[in-house]
Design a protein around this motif. Structure first.
Motif, PDB file in Angstrom:
ATOM      1  N   VAL A  16       0.855  -1.186   0.000  1.00 21.66           N
ATOM      2  CA  VAL A  16       0.000   0.000   0.000  1.00 21.66           C
ATOM      3  C   VAL A  16       0.894   1.240   0.000  1.00 21.66           C
ATOM      4  CG1 VAL A  16      -1.822   1.250   1.194  1.00 21.66           C
ATOM      5  CG2 VAL A  16      -1.787  -1.254   1.246  1.00 21.66           C
ATOM      6  N   LYS A  17       0.729   2.103  -0.988  1.00 22.79           N
ATOM      7  CA  LYS A  17       1.596   3.269  -1.139  1.00 22.79           C
ATOM      8  C   LYS A  17       0.773   4.564  -1.151  1.00 22.79           C
ATOM      9  CE  LYS A  17       5.242   0.642  -1.656  1.00 22.79           C
ATOM     10  NZ  LYS A  17       6.248   0.531  -0.570  1.00 22.79           N
ATOM     11  N   PHE A  18       1.180   5.531  -0.327  1.00 24.14           N
ATOM     12  CA  PHE A  18       0.544   6.842  -0.262  1.00 24.14           C
ATOM     13  C   PHE A  18       1.421   7.880  -0.961  1.00 24.14           C
ATOM     14  CE2 PHE A  18      -1.807   4.663   2.920  1.00 24.14           C
ATOM     15  CZ  PHE A  18      -2.940   5.401   3.247  1.00 24.14           C
ATOM     16  N   THR A  19       0.815   8.711  -1.817  1.00 24.03           N
ATOM     17  CA  THR A  19       1.512   9.812  -2.474  1.00 24.03           C
ATOM     18  C   THR A  19       0.656  11.072  -2.342  1.00 24.03           C
ATOM     19  OG1 THR A  19       2.446   8.292  -4.110  1.00 24.03           O
ATOM     20  CG2 THR A  19       2.516  10.640  -4.633  1.00 24.03           C
ATOM     21  N   ARG A  20       1.280  12.191  -1.969  1.00 21.99           N
ATOM     22  CA  ARG A  20       0.530  13.437  -1.881  1.00 21.99           C
ATOM     23  C   ARG A  20       0.214  13.925  -3.290  1.00 21.99           C
ATOM     24  NH1 ARG A  20       3.634  15.857   1.148  1.00 21.99           N
ATOM     25  NH2 ARG A  20       2.617  15.873   3.182  1.00 21.99           N
ATOM     26  N   PHE A  21      -1.073  14.005  -3.617  1.00 20.65           N
ATOM     27  CA  PHE A  21      -1.526  14.377  -4.952  1.00 20.65           C
ATOM     28  C   PHE A  21      -1.736  15.888  -5.068  1.00 20.65           C
ATOM     29  CE2 PHE A  21      -4.989  15.003  -8.063  1.00 20.65           C
ATOM     30  CZ  PHE A  21      -4.477  14.325  -9.165  1.00 20.65           C
ATOM     31  N   ALA A  22      -2.192  16.529  -3.988  1.00 23.54           N
ATOM     32  CA  ALA A  22      -2.448  17.973  -4.014  1.00 23.54           C
ATOM     33  C   ALA A  22      -2.434  18.508  -2.592  1.00 23.54           C
ATOM     34  CB  ALA A  22      -3.794  18.273  -4.670  1.00 23.54           C
ATOM     35  N   SER A  23      -2.206  19.817  -2.471  1.00 25.10           N
ATOM     36  CA  SER A  23      -2.272  20.498  -1.187  1.00 25.10           C
ATOM     37  C   SER A  23      -2.712  21.934  -1.424  1.00 25.10           C
ATOM     38  CB  SER A  23      -0.911  20.456  -0.470  1.00 25.10           C
ATOM     39  OG  SER A  23       0.083  21.107  -1.242  1.00 25.10           O
ATOM     40  N   GLY A  24      -2.912  22.688  -0.349  1.00 30.01           N
ATOM     41  CA  GLY A  24      -3.287  24.078  -0.472  1.00 30.01           C
ATOM     42  C   GLY A  24      -4.770  24.339  -0.585  1.00 30.01           C
ATOM     43  N   LEU A  25      -5.608  23.312  -0.376  1.00 30.73           N
ATOM     44  CA  LEU A  25      -7.055  23.485  -0.396  1.00 30.73           C
ATOM     45  C   LEU A  25      -7.540  23.872   1.004  1.00 30.73           C
ATOM     46  CD1 LEU A  25      -7.862  20.324  -2.538  1.00 30.73           C
ATOM     47  CD2 LEU A  25      -7.720  22.675  -3.346  1.00 30.73           C
ATOM     48  N   HIS A  26      -8.824  24.217   1.109  1.00 29.89           N
ATOM     49  CA  HIS A  26      -9.374  24.709   2.364  1.00 29.89           C
ATOM     50  C   HIS A  26     -10.468  23.770   2.859  1.00 29.89           C
ATOM     51  CE1 HIS A  26     -11.267  28.376   4.677  1.00 29.89           C
ATOM     52  NE2 HIS A  26     -11.027  27.333   5.451  1.00 29.89           N
ATOM     53  N   GLU A  27     -10.126  22.925   3.799  1.00 28.51           N
ATOM     54  CA  GLU A  27     -11.043  21.977   4.433  1.00 28.51           C
ATOM     55  C   GLU A  27     -11.879  21.226   3.391  1.00 28.51           C
ATOM     56  OE1 GLU A  27     -13.119  21.458   8.639  1.00 28.51           O
ATOM     57  OE2 GLU A  27     -13.276  23.457   7.790  1.00 28.51           O
ATOM     58  N   ALA A  28     -11.239  20.328   2.681  1.00 26.68           N
ATOM     59  CA  ALA A  28     -11.879  19.553   1.611  1.00 26.68           C
ATOM     60  C   ALA A  28     -12.755  18.458   2.215  1.00 26.68           C
ATOM     61  CB  ALA A  28     -10.818  18.948   0.702  1.00 26.68           C
ATOM     62  N   LEU A  29     -14.061  18.518   1.945  1.00 24.98           N
ATOM     63  CA  LEU A  29     -15.004  17.596   2.569  1.00 24.98           C
ATOM     64  C   LEU A  29     -15.831  16.825   1.547  1.00 24.98           C
ATOM     65  CD1 LEU A  29     -16.162  19.743   5.616  1.00 24.98           C
ATOM     66  CD2 LEU A  29     -14.713  17.721   5.653  1.00 24.98           C
ATOM     67  N   GLY A  30     -15.300  16.674   0.345  1.00 27.68           N
ATOM     68  CA  GLY A  30     -15.959  15.857  -0.657  1.00 27.68           C
ATOM     69  C   GLY A  30     -15.106  15.755  -1.897  1.00 27.68           C
ATOM     70  N   LEU A  31     -15.147  14.591  -2.558  1.00 33.07           N
ATOM     71  CA  LEU A  31     -14.302  14.357  -3.722  1.00 33.07           C
ATOM     72  C   LEU A  31     -15.028  13.451  -4.702  1.00 33.07           C
ATOM     73  CD1 LEU A  31     -10.505  13.654  -3.683  1.00 33.07           C
ATOM     74  CD2 LEU A  31     -12.007  12.117  -4.946  1.00 33.07           C
ATOM     75  N   THR A  32     -15.028  13.849  -5.982  1.00 26.76           N
ATOM     76  CA  THR A  32     -15.658  13.068  -7.045  1.00 26.76           C
ATOM     77  C   THR A  32     -14.726  13.033  -8.253  1.00 26.76           C
ATOM     78  OG1 THR A  32     -17.877  13.728  -6.319  1.00 26.76           O
ATOM     79  CG2 THR A  32     -17.662  12.882  -8.564  1.00 26.76           C
TER      80      THR A  32
END
Length: 497
Positions: free
Chosen positions: A84-100
Protein backbone atom coordinates in the motif's frame (compact mmCIF):
# COMPACT_ATOMS: atom_id res chain seq x y z
CA UNK A 1 -6.69 29.35 -12.96
CA UNK A 2 -7.08 29.96 -9.27
CA UNK A 3 -5.61 28.03 -6.38
CA UNK A 4 -7.17 28.53 -2.97
CA UNK A 5 -4.79 28.94 -0.02
CA UNK A 6 -4.98 26.57 2.90
CA UNK A 7 -6.61 28.07 5.99
CA UNK A 8 -6.38 25.72 8.94
CA UNK A 9 -9.42 25.93 11.21
CA UNK A 10 -8.70 25.13 14.86
CA UNK A 11 -10.27 21.93 16.06
CA UNK A 12 -12.72 22.60 18.88
CA UNK A 13 -13.82 20.12 21.48
CA UNK A 14 -17.59 20.62 21.74
CA UNK A 15 -19.31 19.16 24.78
CA UNK A 16 -22.51 18.57 22.81
CA UNK A 17 -20.84 15.86 20.75
CA UNK A 18 -18.22 14.55 23.17
CA UNK A 19 -17.68 10.83 22.60
CA UNK A 20 -17.60 8.03 25.14
CA UNK A 21 -14.07 7.16 26.18
CA UNK A 22 -14.24 3.38 25.77
CA UNK A 23 -13.99 1.79 22.31
CA UNK A 24 -17.22 0.03 21.27
CA UNK A 25 -15.63 -3.22 20.21
CA UNK A 26 -12.50 -5.34 20.46
CA UNK A 27 -11.04 -7.85 18.00
CA UNK A 28 -12.49 -11.31 18.40
CA UNK A 29 -16.13 -10.24 18.76
CA UNK A 30 -18.85 -12.09 16.78
CA UNK A 31 -18.88 -9.42 14.04
CA UNK A 32 -15.28 -10.28 13.10
CA UNK A 33 -16.36 -13.72 11.95
CA UNK A 34 -18.34 -12.18 9.11
CA UNK A 35 -16.65 -8.82 8.41
CA UNK A 36 -13.00 -8.24 9.24
CA UNK A 37 -11.35 -4.85 9.54
CA UNK A 38 -8.02 -4.16 7.79
CA UNK A 39 -6.11 -1.02 8.83
CA UNK A 40 -4.17 0.65 6.03
CA UNK A 41 -0.75 2.01 7.12
CA UNK A 42 -0.78 5.83 6.95
CA UNK A 43 2.64 7.52 6.54
CA UNK A 44 3.89 9.71 9.37
CA UNK A 45 3.77 12.85 7.21
CA UNK A 46 0.13 12.27 6.26
CA UNK A 47 -2.63 13.68 8.51
CA UNK A 48 -5.42 11.69 6.88
CA UNK A 49 -8.53 13.35 8.35
CA UNK A 50 -10.69 12.04 5.54
CA UNK A 51 -13.25 14.37 3.95
CA UNK A 52 -13.85 12.49 0.70
CA UNK A 53 -13.05 9.21 -1.08
CA UNK A 54 -13.31 8.02 -4.67
CA UNK A 55 -11.66 5.43 -6.91
CA UNK A 56 -9.90 6.11 -10.19
CA UNK A 57 -10.42 3.78 -13.11
CA UNK A 58 -6.89 2.39 -12.55
CA UNK A 59 -7.96 1.10 -9.10
CA UNK A 60 -6.10 3.76 -7.11
CA UNK A 61 -7.97 5.49 -4.29
CA UNK A 62 -8.02 9.25 -3.77
CA UNK A 63 -8.70 10.75 -0.34
CA UNK A 64 -9.10 14.45 0.41
CA UNK A 65 -8.64 15.79 3.93
CA UNK A 66 -9.85 18.62 6.11
CA UNK A 67 -6.22 19.82 6.19
CA UNK A 68 -6.58 20.69 2.50
CA UNK A 69 -4.61 17.81 1.00
CA UNK A 70 -5.46 15.07 -1.48
CA UNK A 71 -3.64 11.73 -1.20
CA UNK A 72 -3.31 9.04 -3.87
CA UNK A 73 -3.32 5.49 -2.49
CA UNK A 74 -1.99 2.66 -4.66
CA UNK A 75 -2.85 -1.01 -4.01
CA UNK A 76 -5.42 -0.21 -1.27
CA UNK A 77 -6.80 -3.77 -1.38
CA UNK A 78 -3.41 -5.49 -0.96
CA UNK A 79 -3.34 -8.09 1.80
CA UNK A 80 0.40 -7.44 2.05
CA UNK A 81 0.18 -3.97 3.60
CA UNK A 82 3.76 -3.19 2.53
CA UNK A 83 2.37 -2.83 -1.01
CA UNK A 84 0.00 0.00 0.00
CA UNK A 85 1.60 3.27 -1.14
CA UNK A 86 0.54 6.84 -0.26
CA UNK A 87 1.51 9.81 -2.47
CA UNK A 88 0.53 13.44 -1.88
CA UNK A 89 -1.53 14.38 -4.95
CA UNK A 90 -2.45 17.97 -4.01
CA UNK A 91 -2.27 20.50 -1.19
CA UNK A 92 -3.29 24.08 -0.47
CA UNK A 93 -7.06 23.48 -0.40
CA UNK A 94 -9.37 24.71 2.36
CA UNK A 95 -11.04 21.98 4.43
CA UNK A 96 -11.88 19.55 1.61
CA UNK A 97 -15.00 17.60 2.57
CA UNK A 98 -15.96 15.86 -0.66
CA UNK A 99 -14.30 14.36 -3.72
CA UNK A 100 -15.66 13.07 -7.05
CA UNK A 101 -13.66 11.69 -9.98
CA UNK A 102 -14.93 12.27 -13.51
CA UNK A 103 -12.75 10.65 -16.16
CA UNK A 104 -9.22 11.87 -15.49
CA UNK A 105 -10.34 14.95 -13.54
CA UNK A 106 -10.81 15.30 -9.78
CA UNK A 107 -13.48 17.58 -8.33
CA UNK A 108 -13.09 18.63 -4.69
CA UNK A 109 -15.69 20.35 -2.55
CA UNK A 110 -13.72 22.72 -0.34
CA UNK A 111 -15.06 25.33 2.04
CA UNK A 112 -15.40 28.27 -0.40
CA UNK A 113 -15.88 26.51 -3.76
CA UNK A 114 -16.07 23.44 -5.95
CA UNK A 115 -12.62 23.02 -7.53
CA UNK A 116 -11.40 21.00 -10.52
CA UNK A 117 -7.96 19.37 -10.23
CA UNK A 118 -6.11 18.13 -13.30
CA UNK A 119 -2.87 16.18 -13.62
CA UNK A 120 -0.63 15.56 -16.62
CA UNK A 121 1.26 12.71 -14.92
CA UNK A 122 -1.57 11.21 -12.87
CA UNK A 123 0.59 11.32 -9.75
CA UNK A 124 0.31 14.99 -8.79
CA UNK A 125 -2.22 17.73 -9.51
CA UNK A 126 -0.79 20.53 -11.64
CA UNK A 127 -3.98 22.41 -12.51
CA UNK A 128 -6.49 24.01 -10.11
CA UNK A 129 -9.57 25.81 -11.45
CA UNK A 130 -12.76 27.12 -9.87
CA UNK A 131 -15.93 25.40 -11.05
CA UNK A 132 -18.31 27.35 -8.78
CA UNK A 133 -17.86 29.70 -5.81
CA UNK A 134 -21.28 31.36 -5.83
CA UNK A 135 -22.13 30.27 -2.27
CA UNK A 136 -19.11 32.05 -0.82
CA UNK A 137 -17.64 31.86 2.67
CA UNK A 138 -17.49 34.28 5.60
CA UNK A 139 -15.18 32.50 8.02
CA UNK A 140 -17.96 31.19 10.27
CA UNK A 141 -16.70 28.03 11.96
CA UNK A 142 -19.66 25.87 10.81
CA UNK A 143 -19.68 26.88 7.13
CA UNK A 144 -18.71 23.43 5.87
CA UNK A 145 -19.44 22.49 2.25
CA UNK A 146 -20.08 18.78 1.64
CA UNK A 147 -20.26 17.00 -1.69
CA UNK A 148 -20.16 16.69 -4.56
CA UNK A 149 -21.83 13.66 -6.15
CA UNK A 150 -22.70 13.97 -9.84
CA UNK A 151 -25.92 13.00 -11.59
CA UNK A 152 -26.33 11.43 -15.04
CA UNK A 153 -26.60 14.88 -16.63
CA UNK A 154 -23.27 16.04 -15.21
CA UNK A 155 -24.64 18.23 -12.42
CA UNK A 156 -22.88 18.28 -9.04
CA UNK A 157 -24.67 18.58 -5.69
CA UNK A 158 -23.30 20.30 -2.59
CA UNK A 159 -24.86 20.57 0.87
CA UNK A 160 -24.01 23.69 2.87
CA UNK A 161 -23.80 23.52 6.65
CA UNK A 162 -25.60 26.22 8.62
CA UNK A 163 -23.44 28.65 10.58
CA UNK A 164 -22.48 28.47 14.23
CA UNK A 165 -25.39 28.78 16.64
CA UNK A 166 -28.00 27.38 14.29
CA UNK A 167 -27.03 29.37 11.24
CA UNK A 168 -28.64 32.64 12.29
CA UNK A 169 -25.25 34.38 12.45
CA UNK A 170 -24.07 33.02 9.09
CA UNK A 171 -23.13 35.79 6.68
CA UNK A 172 -22.51 33.67 3.59
CA UNK A 173 -25.57 32.89 1.46
CA UNK A 174 -27.35 29.58 0.92
CA UNK A 175 -26.33 27.99 4.22
CA UNK A 176 -28.80 25.24 5.08
CA UNK A 177 -29.35 24.45 1.38
CA UNK A 178 -28.49 21.75 -1.10
CA UNK A 179 -27.35 23.48 -4.29
CA UNK A 180 -26.89 22.10 -7.79
CA UNK A 181 -23.85 23.10 -9.85
CA UNK A 182 -24.25 22.63 -13.59
CA UNK A 183 -21.42 21.53 -15.92
CA UNK A 184 -21.05 25.21 -16.87
CA UNK A 185 -20.57 26.22 -13.23
CA UNK A 186 -23.99 27.76 -12.68
CA UNK A 187 -25.31 27.39 -9.10
CA UNK A 188 -29.02 26.56 -8.73
CA UNK A 189 -30.69 26.34 -5.28
CA UNK A 190 -32.22 22.87 -5.01
CA UNK A 191 -33.70 22.23 -1.52
CA UNK A 192 -33.48 23.71 1.99
CA UNK A 193 -34.07 22.98 5.68
CA UNK A 194 -30.73 21.21 6.20
CA UNK A 195 -28.66 21.63 9.37
CA UNK A 196 -25.34 19.76 9.30
CA UNK A 197 -25.66 17.58 6.18
CA UNK A 198 -22.34 15.75 6.43
CA UNK A 199 -22.30 13.56 3.36
CA UNK A 200 -24.61 12.90 0.44
CA UNK A 201 -24.71 10.39 -2.40
CA UNK A 202 -26.88 8.89 -5.10
CA UNK A 203 -28.62 5.55 -4.79
CA UNK A 204 -28.29 3.05 -7.66
CA UNK A 205 -31.71 4.29 -8.88
CA UNK A 206 -30.39 7.84 -9.17
CA UNK A 207 -32.09 9.27 -6.08
CA UNK A 208 -30.11 11.71 -3.94
CA UNK A 209 -29.88 11.22 -0.16
CA UNK A 210 -28.14 13.02 2.70
CA UNK A 211 -27.71 12.41 6.43
CA UNK A 212 -28.16 15.22 8.93
CA UNK A 213 -26.84 15.59 12.47
CA UNK A 214 -28.66 16.15 15.73
CA UNK A 215 -28.96 19.75 16.91
CA UNK A 216 -31.44 22.61 16.97
CA UNK A 217 -34.59 21.61 15.05
CA UNK A 218 -33.10 18.12 14.51
CA UNK A 219 -34.24 15.66 17.18
CA UNK A 220 -31.59 13.05 16.39
CA UNK A 221 -29.56 12.04 13.34
CA UNK A 222 -31.67 11.34 10.28
CA UNK A 223 -31.58 10.45 6.58
CA UNK A 224 -33.50 12.31 3.87
CA UNK A 225 -34.27 11.75 0.22
CA UNK A 226 -33.50 15.16 -1.33
CA UNK A 227 -36.04 16.33 -3.89
CA UNK A 228 -36.10 19.66 -5.69
CA UNK A 229 -38.03 22.41 -3.93
CA UNK A 230 -38.55 20.62 -0.62
CA UNK A 231 -38.03 21.88 2.95
CA UNK A 232 -36.60 19.56 5.63
CA UNK A 233 -37.25 21.49 8.82
CA UNK A 234 -34.28 23.66 9.83
CA UNK A 235 -35.36 27.30 9.36
CA UNK A 236 -31.88 28.88 8.98
CA UNK A 237 -31.97 28.53 5.18
CA UNK A 238 -35.39 30.14 4.81
CA UNK A 239 -33.84 33.62 4.65
CA UNK A 240 -32.65 32.82 1.11
CA UNK A 241 -35.99 31.51 -0.22
CA UNK A 242 -36.89 34.92 -1.69
CA UNK A 243 -33.82 34.69 -3.94
CA UNK A 244 -34.50 31.09 -4.99
CA UNK A 245 -36.76 29.53 -7.63
CA UNK A 246 -39.14 28.56 -4.78
CA UNK A 247 -40.23 32.04 -3.62
CA UNK A 248 -43.89 31.77 -2.66
CA UNK A 249 -43.76 27.98 -2.62
CA UNK A 250 -41.60 27.53 0.51
CA UNK A 251 -42.12 29.88 3.50
CA UNK A 252 -39.40 32.51 3.82
CA UNK A 253 -39.54 32.39 7.62
CA UNK A 254 -40.39 29.89 10.30
CA UNK A 255 -44.12 29.53 10.94
CA UNK A 256 -45.25 28.36 14.36
CA UNK A 257 -47.15 25.09 14.20
CA UNK A 258 -45.67 23.78 10.95
CA UNK A 259 -46.20 20.04 10.69
CA UNK A 260 -45.13 17.25 8.36
CA UNK A 261 -45.73 17.10 4.62
CA UNK A 262 -49.37 16.52 3.78
CA UNK A 263 -50.68 18.05 7.03
CA UNK A 264 -51.96 21.58 7.53
CA UNK A 265 -50.14 23.82 10.00
CA UNK A 266 -51.99 25.34 12.94
CA UNK A 267 -51.52 28.75 11.38
CA UNK A 268 -53.86 27.73 8.55
CA UNK A 269 -51.80 29.49 5.86
CA UNK A 270 -52.49 28.00 2.45
CA UNK A 271 -49.60 27.33 0.05
CA UNK A 272 -46.98 27.18 2.79
CA UNK A 273 -45.81 23.56 2.72
CA UNK A 274 -44.58 22.20 6.07
CA UNK A 275 -41.37 20.23 6.32
CA UNK A 276 -40.87 16.76 4.92
CA UNK A 277 -40.03 14.06 7.50
CA UNK A 278 -36.91 11.90 7.16
CA UNK A 279 -37.11 8.45 5.63
CA UNK A 280 -35.09 7.14 8.60
CA UNK A 281 -34.45 8.37 12.15
CA UNK A 282 -31.31 6.96 13.85
CA UNK A 283 -32.11 6.53 17.58
CA UNK A 284 -29.57 8.61 19.46
CA UNK A 285 -26.74 6.64 21.07
CA UNK A 286 -28.21 3.23 20.30
CA UNK A 287 -27.39 3.66 16.63
CA UNK A 288 -25.20 6.71 16.21
CA UNK A 289 -24.59 10.27 17.34
CA UNK A 290 -23.04 11.96 14.26
CA UNK A 291 -24.30 10.34 11.05
CA UNK A 292 -22.11 10.84 7.99
CA UNK A 293 -22.14 9.58 4.41
CA UNK A 294 -24.69 7.07 3.03
CA UNK A 295 -23.37 4.52 0.50
CA UNK A 296 -25.20 1.77 -1.38
CA UNK A 297 -23.84 -1.75 -1.82
CA UNK A 298 -23.40 -2.10 -5.59
CA UNK A 299 -20.98 -5.03 -5.35
CA UNK A 300 -23.49 -7.65 -6.49
CA UNK A 301 -22.87 -9.90 -3.48
CA UNK A 302 -19.12 -9.45 -3.00
CA UNK A 303 -19.87 -7.67 0.28
CA UNK A 304 -22.28 -10.29 1.56
CA UNK A 305 -26.08 -10.64 1.62
CA UNK A 306 -27.02 -6.94 1.67
CA UNK A 307 -26.61 -5.98 -1.99
CA UNK A 308 -28.71 -2.92 -2.83
CA UNK A 309 -28.98 -1.74 0.76
CA UNK A 310 -27.43 1.40 2.21
CA UNK A 311 -24.61 1.78 4.75
CA UNK A 312 -24.11 4.91 6.85
CA UNK A 313 -21.06 5.82 8.90
CA UNK A 314 -21.11 7.54 12.29
CA UNK A 315 -18.36 9.97 13.25
CA UNK A 316 -18.82 9.85 17.04
CA UNK A 317 -19.54 6.18 17.69
CA UNK A 318 -17.02 4.92 15.08
CA UNK A 319 -19.55 2.49 13.63
CA UNK A 320 -21.24 1.64 10.35
CA UNK A 321 -25.02 1.29 10.33
CA UNK A 322 -27.23 -0.47 7.75
CA UNK A 323 -30.42 0.95 6.20
CA UNK A 324 -33.16 -0.90 4.30
CA UNK A 325 -35.48 1.41 2.35
CA UNK A 326 -38.66 0.93 0.34
CA UNK A 327 -41.07 3.32 -1.32
CA UNK A 328 -44.50 3.66 0.28
CA UNK A 329 -46.94 5.98 -1.55
CA UNK A 330 -44.05 7.40 -3.55
CA UNK A 331 -41.92 8.24 -0.48
CA UNK A 332 -38.95 6.34 0.92
CA UNK A 333 -39.11 5.01 4.46
CA UNK A 334 -37.57 2.05 6.22
CA UNK A 335 -35.50 0.56 8.98
CA UNK A 336 -31.98 0.96 10.31
CA UNK A 337 -29.91 -1.75 11.98
CA UNK A 338 -26.52 -1.94 13.71
CA UNK A 339 -23.90 -3.40 11.37
CA UNK A 340 -20.24 -3.10 12.41
CA UNK A 341 -18.42 -1.63 15.40
CA UNK A 342 -14.76 -1.49 16.33
CA UNK A 343 -13.29 1.09 13.95
CA UNK A 344 -10.27 2.98 15.18
CA UNK A 345 -11.79 6.44 14.69
CA UNK A 346 -14.95 8.25 13.60
CA UNK A 347 -16.32 6.96 10.28
CA UNK A 348 -16.72 10.06 8.11
CA UNK A 349 -16.65 8.74 4.52
CA UNK A 350 -17.43 5.40 2.85
CA UNK A 351 -16.69 3.97 -0.59
CA UNK A 352 -17.02 0.48 -2.08
CA UNK A 353 -13.90 -0.63 -3.92
CA UNK A 354 -13.49 -2.77 -7.06
CA UNK A 355 -12.50 -5.65 -4.77
CA UNK A 356 -15.96 -5.55 -3.12
CA UNK A 357 -14.78 -4.32 0.27
CA UNK A 358 -16.00 -1.16 1.99
CA UNK A 359 -13.42 1.54 2.73
CA UNK A 360 -13.99 3.77 5.77
CA UNK A 361 -12.22 7.13 6.00
CA UNK A 362 -11.84 8.46 9.53
CA UNK A 363 -11.54 11.67 11.46
CA UNK A 364 -12.01 12.67 15.10
CA UNK A 365 -11.84 16.32 13.96
CA UNK A 366 -11.28 17.67 17.47
CA UNK A 367 -14.69 16.52 18.68
CA UNK A 368 -13.44 13.12 19.74
CA UNK A 369 -14.69 9.71 18.68
CA UNK A 370 -14.63 6.15 19.91
CA UNK A 371 -11.58 4.16 18.95
CA UNK A 372 -8.91 6.56 20.16
CA UNK A 373 -7.16 7.45 16.88
CA UNK A 374 -7.36 10.99 15.42
CA UNK A 375 -7.67 9.84 11.79
CA UNK A 376 -7.09 6.87 9.49
CA UNK A 377 -8.32 4.59 6.73
CA UNK A 378 -9.68 1.07 7.21
CA UNK A 379 -11.12 -1.56 4.90
CA UNK A 380 -14.08 -3.78 5.81
CA UNK A 381 -13.93 -7.19 4.12
CA UNK A 382 -16.65 -9.83 3.92
CA UNK A 383 -15.20 -13.17 5.05
CA UNK A 384 -17.74 -15.31 3.20
CA UNK A 385 -19.29 -16.51 6.47
CA UNK A 386 -23.01 -15.65 6.15
CA UNK A 387 -24.28 -13.76 9.22
CA UNK A 388 -27.65 -14.55 10.75
CA UNK A 389 -29.39 -11.16 10.51
CA UNK A 390 -32.70 -9.40 9.97
CA UNK A 391 -32.19 -8.69 6.29
CA UNK A 392 -35.21 -6.40 5.84
CA UNK A 393 -38.10 -4.96 7.86
CA UNK A 394 -41.04 -3.89 5.69
CA UNK A 395 -44.39 -2.35 6.59
CA UNK A 396 -47.55 -4.32 5.67
CA UNK A 397 -51.28 -3.59 5.96
CA UNK A 398 -51.39 -5.03 9.49
CA UNK A 399 -47.83 -4.98 10.83
CA UNK A 400 -44.34 -5.82 9.59
CA UNK A 401 -42.64 -8.49 7.50
CA UNK A 402 -39.18 -9.52 8.70
CA UNK A 403 -36.93 -11.25 6.19
CA UNK A 404 -33.86 -13.08 7.48
CA UNK A 405 -30.59 -14.04 5.82
CA UNK A 406 -31.01 -17.72 6.81
CA UNK A 407 -33.94 -20.15 7.18
CA UNK A 408 -35.33 -20.03 10.71
CA UNK A 409 -35.81 -22.64 13.37
CA UNK A 410 -39.65 -22.86 13.55
CA UNK A 411 -39.84 -23.47 17.31
CA UNK A 412 -38.01 -20.24 18.14
CA UNK A 413 -39.35 -18.15 15.26
CA UNK A 414 -43.05 -18.82 15.91
CA UNK A 415 -43.01 -17.94 19.61
CA UNK A 416 -44.87 -14.70 20.39
CA UNK A 417 -42.55 -13.99 23.31
CA UNK A 418 -39.59 -13.81 20.91
CA UNK A 419 -40.81 -10.42 19.60
CA UNK A 420 -41.13 -7.21 21.58
CA UNK A 421 -41.80 -3.74 20.23
CA UNK A 422 -42.11 -0.20 21.50
CA UNK A 423 -42.65 3.06 19.64
CA UNK A 424 -41.85 6.71 20.25
CA UNK A 425 -41.65 10.09 18.57
CA UNK A 426 -39.70 13.33 19.09
CA UNK A 427 -40.28 17.00 19.77
CA UNK A 428 -39.83 19.34 16.82
CA UNK A 429 -38.34 22.42 18.45
CA UNK A 430 -35.38 24.80 18.49
CA UNK A 431 -33.78 23.02 21.46
CA UNK A 432 -30.60 21.08 20.69
CA UNK A 433 -31.88 17.54 20.03
CA UNK A 434 -34.93 15.93 21.56
CA UNK A 435 -35.59 13.06 23.95
CA UNK A 436 -37.74 10.20 22.74
CA UNK A 437 -41.26 11.13 23.82
CA UNK A 438 -44.69 9.50 24.00
CA UNK A 439 -43.15 6.06 24.41
CA UNK A 440 -45.59 3.17 24.31
CA UNK A 441 -45.45 -0.60 24.26
CA UNK A 442 -46.80 -2.24 21.10
CA UNK A 443 -48.44 -5.66 21.25
CA UNK A 444 -47.50 -8.33 18.73
CA UNK A 445 -50.81 -10.10 18.16
CA UNK A 446 -49.78 -12.83 15.75
CA UNK A 447 -46.71 -14.44 14.17
CA UNK A 448 -46.75 -16.25 10.82
CA UNK A 449 -43.74 -18.07 9.34
CA UNK A 450 -43.39 -18.39 5.55
CA UNK A 451 -43.03 -21.73 3.78
CA UNK A 452 -39.34 -21.11 3.07
CA UNK A 453 -38.88 -20.20 6.78
CA UNK A 454 -36.99 -17.01 5.90
CA UNK A 455 -39.83 -14.54 6.49
CA UNK A 456 -41.87 -13.78 9.59
CA UNK A 457 -45.06 -11.71 9.36
CA UNK A 458 -46.02 -9.84 12.53
CA UNK A 459 -49.54 -8.57 13.16
CA UNK A 460 -49.55 -5.38 15.26
CA UNK A 461 -52.62 -3.25 15.86
CA UNK A 462 -52.68 0.52 16.18
CA UNK A 463 -49.65 1.56 14.11
CA UNK A 464 -49.49 5.32 13.58
CA UNK A 465 -47.69 7.77 11.31
CA UNK A 466 -44.84 9.88 12.61
CA UNK A 467 -43.44 7.26 14.97
CA UNK A 468 -40.32 5.10 15.20
CA UNK A 469 -40.97 1.40 15.90
CA UNK A 470 -38.24 -0.35 17.85
CA UNK A 471 -38.20 -4.13 17.38
CA UNK A 472 -36.25 -6.51 19.61
CA UNK A 473 -35.85 -10.26 19.19
CA UNK A 474 -35.19 -12.77 21.94
CA UNK A 475 -34.09 -16.37 21.45
CA UNK A 476 -34.68 -16.65 17.70
CA UNK A 477 -32.24 -18.94 15.91
CA UNK A 478 -31.61 -20.10 12.38
CA UNK A 479 -32.17 -23.69 11.31
CA UNK A 480 -28.43 -24.30 11.76
CA UNK A 481 -28.54 -22.96 15.34
CA UNK A 482 -27.09 -19.46 14.83
CA UNK A 483 -28.38 -16.61 16.97
CA UNK A 484 -29.32 -13.29 15.36
CA UNK A 485 -26.15 -11.19 15.29
CA UNK A 486 -27.97 -7.86 15.74
CA UNK A 487 -31.44 -8.64 17.16
CA UNK A 488 -32.80 -5.08 16.91
CA UNK A 489 -34.20 -2.79 14.23
CA UNK A 490 -35.82 0.67 14.12
CA UNK A 491 -38.51 1.42 11.56
CA UNK A 492 -39.56 5.01 10.72
CA UNK A 493 -43.24 5.09 9.74
CA UNK A 494 -44.42 8.08 7.69
CA UNK A 495 -46.89 6.47 5.27
CA UNK A 496 -49.15 3.41 5.18
CA UNK A 497 -49.25 1.23 2.06
Amino acid sequence: MRRTLLLVVPALLLAAVAAPSAPPNKPGTPEDKHYRIVTLPVPKDCVLEVGGLDFRKDGKLLACTRRGEVWLIANPAAEDLAQVKFTRFASGLHEALGLTIVGDDVFVSQRPELTKLTSKTGDEADGFSTVCDKYGVSGDYHEFAFGAPRDKDGNFYITLNVGFGGGHQSKAPWRGWCVKVTPKGEMIPFATGLRSPNGLSFSPDGDLFYCDNQGEWVATCKMHHIREGEYYGHPAGLRWVKDSPFAGKIPDKHISGMLYDGQKGKNGVEGMPPHVPPCVWFPYGRMGQSASEPRWDTTGGKFGPFAGQCFVGDQTNSVIMRVDLAKVNGRYQGACFPFREGFECGVNRLIFGPDGSLYAGHTARGWGSRGGKPYGLQRLVYTGELPMEIHAMRLTQDGFDLTFTKPLDPDTAQALKAYSMQSFTHNYWSTYGSPEVDKRAEKVEKVRLSDDRKKVSLTIDGLKKGRVYELRLEGIKSADGAAVLHPVGYYTLNEFP
